[in-house]
Enzyme design. Structure first.
Site, PDB file in Angstrom:
ATOM      1  N   ASP A   8       0.888  -1.154   0.000  1.00  0.00           N
ATOM      2  CA  ASP A   8       0.000   0.000   0.000  1.00  0.00           C
ATOM      3  C   ASP A   8       0.932   1.211   0.000  1.00  0.00           C
ATOM      4  OD1 ASP A   8      -2.313   1.636   0.447  1.00  0.00           O
ATOM      5  OD2 ASP A   8      -1.730   1.748   2.558  1.00  0.00           O
ATOM      6  N   LEU A   9       0.402   2.386  -0.294  1.00  0.00           N
ATOM      7  CA  LEU A   9       1.264   3.576  -0.335  1.00  0.00           C
ATOM      8  C   LEU A   9       1.073   4.472   0.905  1.00  0.00           C
ATOM      9  CD1 LEU A   9       3.156   5.589  -1.874  1.00  0.00           C
ATOM     10  CD2 LEU A   9       1.087   6.519  -2.897  1.00  0.00           C
ATOM     11  N   ASP A  10      -0.125   5.067   0.999  1.00  0.00           N
ATOM     12  CA  ASP A  10      -0.393   6.020   2.085  1.00  0.00           C
ATOM     13  C   ASP A  10      -0.351   5.311   3.436  1.00  0.00           C
ATOM     14  OD1 ASP A  10      -1.242   8.516   0.551  1.00  0.00           O
ATOM     15  OD2 ASP A  10      -2.588   7.033  -0.304  1.00  0.00           O
ATOM     16  N   THR A  16       1.314  10.146   4.047  1.00  0.00           N
ATOM     17  CA  THR A  16       0.426  11.116   3.396  1.00  0.00           C
ATOM     18  C   THR A  16      -0.960  11.116   4.037  1.00  0.00           C
ATOM     19  OG1 THR A  16       0.243   9.388   1.766  1.00  0.00           O
ATOM     20  CG2 THR A  16       1.431  11.361   1.103  1.00  0.00           C
ATOM     21  N   LYS A  44      -9.212   5.464   5.494  1.00  0.00           N
ATOM     22  CA  LYS A  44      -7.926   4.947   5.013  1.00  0.00           C
ATOM     23  C   LYS A  44      -8.139   3.790   4.039  1.00  0.00           C
ATOM     24  CE  LYS A  44      -4.963   6.519   8.721  1.00  0.00           C
ATOM     25  NZ  LYS A  44      -4.104   6.157   9.854  1.00  0.00           N
ATOM     26  N   GLY A  45      -7.500   3.877   2.897  1.00  0.00           N
ATOM     27  CA  GLY A  45      -7.618   2.819   1.890  1.00  0.00           C
ATOM     28  C   GLY A  45      -8.843   2.968   0.998  1.00  0.00           C
ATOM     29  N   ILE A  46      -9.674   3.950   1.290  1.00  0.00           N
ATOM     30  CA  ILE A  46     -10.938   4.136   0.560  1.00  0.00           C
ATOM     31  C   ILE A  46     -10.752   5.188  -0.541  1.00  0.00           C
ATOM     32  CG2 ILE A  46     -13.401   4.752   0.882  1.00  0.00           C
ATOM     33  CD1 ILE A  46     -12.479   2.206   2.455  1.00  0.00           C
ATOM     34  N   SER A  47     -11.312   4.932  -1.718  1.00  0.00           N
ATOM     35  CA  SER A  47     -11.098   5.832  -2.862  1.00  0.00           C
ATOM     36  C   SER A  47     -11.631   7.243  -2.575  1.00  0.00           C
ATOM     37  CB  SER A  47     -11.786   5.284  -4.108  1.00  0.00           C
ATOM     38  OG  SER A  47     -13.177   5.499  -4.013  1.00  0.00           O
ATOM     39  N   ARG A  48     -11.199   8.172  -3.414  1.00  0.00           N
ATOM     40  CA  ARG A  48     -11.559   9.583  -3.218  1.00  0.00           C
ATOM     41  C   ARG A  48     -13.085   9.772  -3.181  1.00  0.00           C
ATOM     42  NH1 ARG A  48      -8.779  13.223  -7.578  1.00  0.00           N
ATOM     43  NH2 ARG A  48      -7.043  11.887  -6.956  1.00  0.00           N
ATOM     44  N   LYS A  77     -10.889  18.938  -2.949  1.00  0.00           N
ATOM     45  CA  LYS A  77     -10.100  18.241  -1.917  1.00  0.00           C
ATOM     46  C   LYS A  77      -8.748  17.852  -2.497  1.00  0.00           C
ATOM     47  CE  LYS A  77      -8.422  14.385   0.083  1.00  0.00           C
ATOM     48  NZ  LYS A  77      -7.649  13.286  -0.507  1.00  0.00           N
ATOM     49  N   SER A 115      -2.421   0.681  -4.344  1.00  0.00           N
ATOM     50  CA  SER A 115      -2.970   1.833  -3.625  1.00  0.00           C
ATOM     51  C   SER A 115      -4.190   2.355  -4.362  1.00  0.00           C
ATOM     52  CB  SER A 115      -1.922   2.952  -3.553  1.00  0.00           C
ATOM     53  OG  SER A 115      -2.519   4.153  -3.121  1.00  0.00           O
ATOM     54  N   ALA A 116      -5.175   2.801  -3.599  1.00  0.00           N
ATOM     55  CA  ALA A 116      -6.373   3.392  -4.214  1.00  0.00           C
ATOM     56  C   ALA A 116      -6.081   4.793  -4.739  1.00  0.00           C
ATOM     57  CB  ALA A 116      -7.492   3.447  -3.188  1.00  0.00           C
ATOM     58  N   SER A 117      -4.864   5.293  -4.472  1.00  0.00           N
ATOM     59  CA  SER A 117      -4.560   6.685  -4.824  1.00  0.00           C
ATOM     60  C   SER A 117      -4.190   6.880  -6.289  1.00  0.00           C
ATOM     61  CB  SER A 117      -3.413   7.204  -3.961  1.00  0.00           C
ATOM     62  OG  SER A 117      -3.078   8.514  -4.376  1.00  0.00           O
ATOM     63  N   LYS A 146     -10.784  -1.564  -2.016  1.00  0.00           N
ATOM     64  CA  LYS A 146     -10.530  -2.315  -0.784  1.00  0.00           C
ATOM     65  C   LYS A 146     -11.771  -2.205   0.111  1.00  0.00           C
ATOM     66  CE  LYS A 146      -5.703  -0.900  -1.072  1.00  0.00           C
ATOM     67  NZ  LYS A 146      -4.588  -0.142  -0.484  1.00  0.00           N
ATOM     68  N   GLU A 170       0.217  -3.306   4.683  1.00  0.00           N
ATOM     69  CA  GLU A 170      -0.923  -2.394   4.800  1.00  0.00           C
ATOM     70  C   GLU A 170      -0.984  -1.714   6.162  1.00  0.00           C
ATOM     71  OE1 GLU A 170      -3.541  -0.859   3.897  1.00  0.00           O
ATOM     72  OE2 GLU A 170      -3.876  -1.492   1.846  1.00  0.00           O
ATOM     73  N   ASP A 171      -1.535  -0.493   6.178  1.00  0.00           N
ATOM     74  CA  ASP A 171      -1.753   0.199   7.460  1.00  0.00           C
ATOM     75  C   ASP A 171      -3.238   0.314   7.784  1.00  0.00           C
ATOM     76  OD1 ASP A 171      -2.247   2.076   5.358  1.00  0.00           O
ATOM     77  OD2 ASP A 171      -2.236   3.655   6.863  1.00  0.00           O
TER      78      ASP A 171
HETATM   79  C1  G6P Z   1      -5.437   5.791  -0.324  1.00  0.00           C
HETATM   80  C2  G6P Z   1      -5.668   6.557   0.971  1.00  0.00           C
HETATM   81  C3  G6P Z   1      -7.070   7.140   1.010  1.00  0.00           C
HETATM   82  C4  G6P Z   1      -7.341   7.944  -0.268  1.00  0.00           C
HETATM   83  C5  G6P Z   1      -7.177   7.054  -1.494  1.00  0.00           C
HETATM   84  C6  G6P Z   1      -7.389   7.799  -2.806  1.00  0.00           C
HETATM   85  O1  G6P Z   1      -6.110   4.588  -0.272  1.00  0.00           O
HETATM   86  O2  G6P Z   1      -5.489   5.719   2.098  1.00  0.00           O
HETATM   87  O3  G6P Z   1      -7.159   7.972   2.139  1.00  0.00           O
HETATM   88  O4  G6P Z   1      -8.641   8.481  -0.263  1.00  0.00           O
HETATM   89  O5  G6P Z   1      -5.854   6.516  -1.486  1.00  0.00           O
HETATM   90  O6  G6P Z   1      -6.348   8.729  -2.961  1.00  0.00           O
HETATM   91  P1  G6P Z   1      -6.292   9.874  -4.051  1.00  0.00           P
HETATM   92  O7  G6P Z   1      -4.868  10.364  -3.976  1.00  0.00           O
HETATM   93  O8  G6P Z   1      -6.598   9.239  -5.392  1.00  0.00           O
HETATM   94  O9  G6P Z   1      -7.310  10.878  -3.682  1.00  0.00           O
HETATM   95 MG    MG Z   2      -2.813   3.082   3.611  1.00  0.00          MG
END
Ligand code: G6P
Ligand code: MG
Length: 216
Positions: A8-10, A16, A44-48, A77, A115-117, A146, A170-171
């Site tokens: 995972d990243l964040d 972050t 945490k881990g949930i999409s934007r 955001k 990562s969902a990011s 996730k 994962e965190d």
């Molecule tokens: C990760 C973070 C979430 C964030 C998601 C989407 O999973 O833990 O807090 O909402 O990524 O990130 P983004 O950078 O695409 O908004």
């Molecule tokens: Mg994370």
């Protein structure tokens, strides 16, 4: 013996999570919604977009916005979040991460990012670790986020490792559940939360012994 690592990243590679929190908190405030750190854990881990939906539901405003309005809020955001990342550099890697990636490379163990990011490639580049990863799963390609295992299965397969031979890091609780549902070994990294279902939990990557881990 384990053959690949999925990160995972964040909250795992870099902290972050604190910037996501600041940006969501400020957006929520403008909407008259107050979020605290306990609620933030559930993001945490949930999409934007799913995070925004959760915040609106939390403030009982879930039926007030059109899809276009919600997209504009999510964009707002993200604009603040990206600004907060402006000074991100190698010094923002979490403790033990760089060493661990170097050790994986020395052993030819492939690594990928689950990562969902959508900001993951930019963040990894700023941290100076992009080249350690064979693949970054594009969250746009996912049917489910996730705790669904899809992102972890894709991340393992992208580096040619069967999920049962991969270790996921994962965190977040949703992430640990996804890793386990994918049939992988789950390492939880958190100093504050007990991650239910993790095969092994540490407070930081400095505590990990790569040899012990791969010889599971
Ligand atoms: C990760 C973070 C979430 C964030 C998601 C989407 O999973 O833990 O807090 O909402 O990524 O990130 P983004 O950078 O695409 O908004
Ligand atoms: Mg994370």
């Amino acid at each position: 013996m384990k053959k690949g690592f999925v990160f995972d990243l964040d909250g795992v590679i870099t902290d972050t999570a604190k910037f996501h929190y600041i940006a969501w908190k400020n957006l929520a405030k403008k909407l008259g919604i107050t979020i605290n750190e306990t609620f933030n854990e559930t993001l945490k881990g949930i999409s934007r977009m799913d995070s925004l939906d959760k915040i609106l539901a939390y403030g009982q405003r879930e039926n007030e916005f059109t899809t276009a309005e919600k997209e504009a809020l999510a964009q707002k955001k993200n604009d603040e979040y990206v600004k907060l990342l402006a000074d991100l550099s190698e010094t923002d890697l979490l403790p033990g991460v760089h060493d661990f990636l170097v050790q994986a490379k020395e052993r030819n163990i492939p690594c990928s990012i689950a990562s969902a990011s959508k900001n993951a490639p930019m963040i990894l580049e700023k941290l100076g670790v992009l080249d350690f990863f064979g693949h970054i799963v594009d969250p746009e390609t996912l049917k489910k986020g996730k705790p669904d295992p899809e992102i972890f299965v894709k991340a393992a397969e992208s580096i040619n490792v069967a999920p049962k031979d991969a270790i996921g890091f994962e965190d977040a609780q949703a992430g640990i559940e996804g890793i386990k549902a994918a049939g992988m070994y789950a390492v939880g990294i958190s100093a504050t939360e007990t991650l239910k279902g993790a095969d092994f939990q540490v407070t930081s990557m400095t505590e990990l012994d790569i040899e012990q881990l791969i010889n599971q």
